[in-house]
Design a protein around this motif. Structure first.
Motif, PDB file in Angstrom:
ATOM      1  N   ILE A   5       0.986  -1.226   0.039  1.00 41.06           N
ATOM      2  CA  ILE A   5       0.042  -0.111   0.092  1.00 41.06           C
ATOM      3  C   ILE A   5       1.054   1.238  -0.055  1.00 41.06           C
ATOM      4  N   LEU A   6       0.895   2.093  -0.992  1.00 41.51           N
ATOM      5  CA  LEU A   6       1.439   3.149  -1.286  1.00 41.51           C
ATOM      6  C   LEU A   6       0.622   4.304  -0.907  1.00 41.51           C
ATOM      7  N   TYR A   7       0.705   4.933   0.345  1.00 37.38           N
ATOM      8  CA  TYR A   7      -0.236   6.043   0.668  1.00 37.38           C
ATOM      9  C   TYR A   7       0.363   7.451   0.977  1.00 37.38           C
ATOM     10  N   SER A   8      -0.177   8.284   0.728  1.00 35.27           N
ATOM     11  CA  SER A   8       0.199   9.735   1.118  1.00 35.27           C
ATOM     12  C   SER A   8      -1.047  10.632   1.395  1.00 35.27           C
ATOM     13  N   SER A   9      -0.624  11.303   2.374  1.00 37.02           N
ATOM     14  CA  SER A   9      -1.632  12.467   3.080  1.00 37.02           C
ATOM     15  C   SER A   9      -0.690  13.593   3.638  1.00 37.02           C
ATOM     16  N   SER A  10      -1.281  14.777   3.696  1.00 36.48           N
ATOM     17  CA  SER A  10      -0.610  15.774   4.759  1.00 36.48           C
ATOM     18  C   SER A  10      -0.502  15.465   6.187  1.00 36.48           C
ATOM     19  N   ASN A  11      -1.705  14.490   6.502  1.00 34.03           N
ATOM     20  CA  ASN A  11      -1.777  14.111   8.007  1.00 34.03           C
ATOM     21  C   ASN A  11      -1.238  12.507   7.921  1.00 34.03           C
ATOM     22  N   VAL A  72      -8.918  12.566  -1.040  1.00 40.87           N
ATOM     23  CA  VAL A  72      -9.529  13.542  -2.128  1.00 40.87           C
ATOM     24  C   VAL A  72      -9.088  14.731  -1.941  1.00 40.87           C
ATOM     25  N   TYR A  73      -8.079  15.516  -2.464  1.00 48.92           N
ATOM     26  CA  TYR A  73      -7.814  16.807  -2.477  1.00 48.92           C
ATOM     27  C   TYR A  73      -8.342  17.575  -3.922  1.00 48.92           C
ATOM     28  N   ILE A  77      -5.502  13.278  -6.410  1.00 46.99           N
ATOM     29  CA  ILE A  77      -4.660  12.649  -5.335  1.00 46.99           C
ATOM     30  C   ILE A  77      -3.867  13.802  -4.797  1.00 46.99           C
ATOM     31  N   THR A  78      -2.838  13.320  -3.645  1.00 48.32           N
ATOM     32  CA  THR A  78      -2.112  14.385  -3.063  1.00 48.32           C
ATOM     33  C   THR A  78      -1.104  14.847  -4.114  1.00 48.32           C
ATOM     34  N   PRO A  79      -0.412  15.944  -3.871  1.00 48.88           N
ATOM     35  CA  PRO A  79       0.873  16.479  -4.588  1.00 48.88           C
ATOM     36  C   PRO A  79       2.088  15.433  -4.770  1.00 48.88           C
ATOM     37  N   ALA A 123     -13.412  12.232 -11.389  1.00 49.98           N
ATOM     38  CA  ALA A 123     -12.022  12.843 -11.615  1.00 49.98           C
ATOM     39  C   ALA A 123     -10.843  12.270 -11.023  1.00 49.98           C
ATOM     40  N   PHE A 124     -11.073  11.820  -9.797  1.00 52.34           N
ATOM     41  CA  PHE A 124     -10.069  11.074  -9.094  1.00 52.34           C
ATOM     42  C   PHE A 124      -9.755   9.715  -9.298  1.00 52.34           C
TER      43      PHE A 124
END
Length: 149
Positions: A5-11, A72-73, A77-79, A123-124
């Motif tokens: 699992i490749l995950y990204s989030s600002s938190n 969802v940003y 997806i996240t930058p 779109a996401f």
């Protein structure tokens, strides 16, 4: 199937982490937090070969099934995860790296999204579906987790 699992989030330990952790337990899959890696934006001159992208991409290629997880940003997806996808172009542009890129044709992918809505916006998911299918990957499953504000 060997899953990552490749995950990204600002938190880092927020809703996406919670959802990805739950799925990781079900699939017996390790999680990789993309945001802790230095991944520069794509550059036509390929001047970022010394950042973390190539090593991370090669690590991901060791798995059969890749779950891309992001909140969802603004319908996207996240930058940082977007930079990861953009940098795959490094492997397209360099004939010496193309054999590694072709390994994606043997991979499956899934999408994990989190938002305040019942489902991820089209779109996401479209960006991820179309990009991964362009790369020759086979779609496996979509997971969406709704969280209250």
């Amino acid at each position: 199937m060997h899953t990552v699992i490749l995950y990204s989030s600002s938190n880092r330990f927020g809703n996406t982490y919670q959802s990805a952790s739950q799925l990781a337990a079900e699939l017996n899959a390790p999680m990789i937090y993309v945001d802790e890696f230095e991944i520069n934006d794509y550059c036509y001159q390929h001047s970022h070969a010394d950042d973390d992208f190539r090593a991370l991409f090669r690590r991901v290629l060791e798995f059969d099934h890749i779950v891309f997880a992001s909140p969802v940003y603004w319908y996207a997806i996240t930058p940082k995860l977007k930079a990861f996808f953009d940098r795959i172009t490094d492997f397209m542009d360099d004939e010496n790296l193309q054999p590694e890129l072709r390994k994606l044709r043997e991979k499956h992918f899934s999408i994990l999204s989190t938002s305040i809505y019942d489902q991820a916006p089209e779109a996401f998911t479209a960006m991820l579906l179309r990009t991964c299918q362009y790369l020759g990957m086979a779609f496996k499953q979509q997971y969406h987790f709704k969280y209250d504000v």
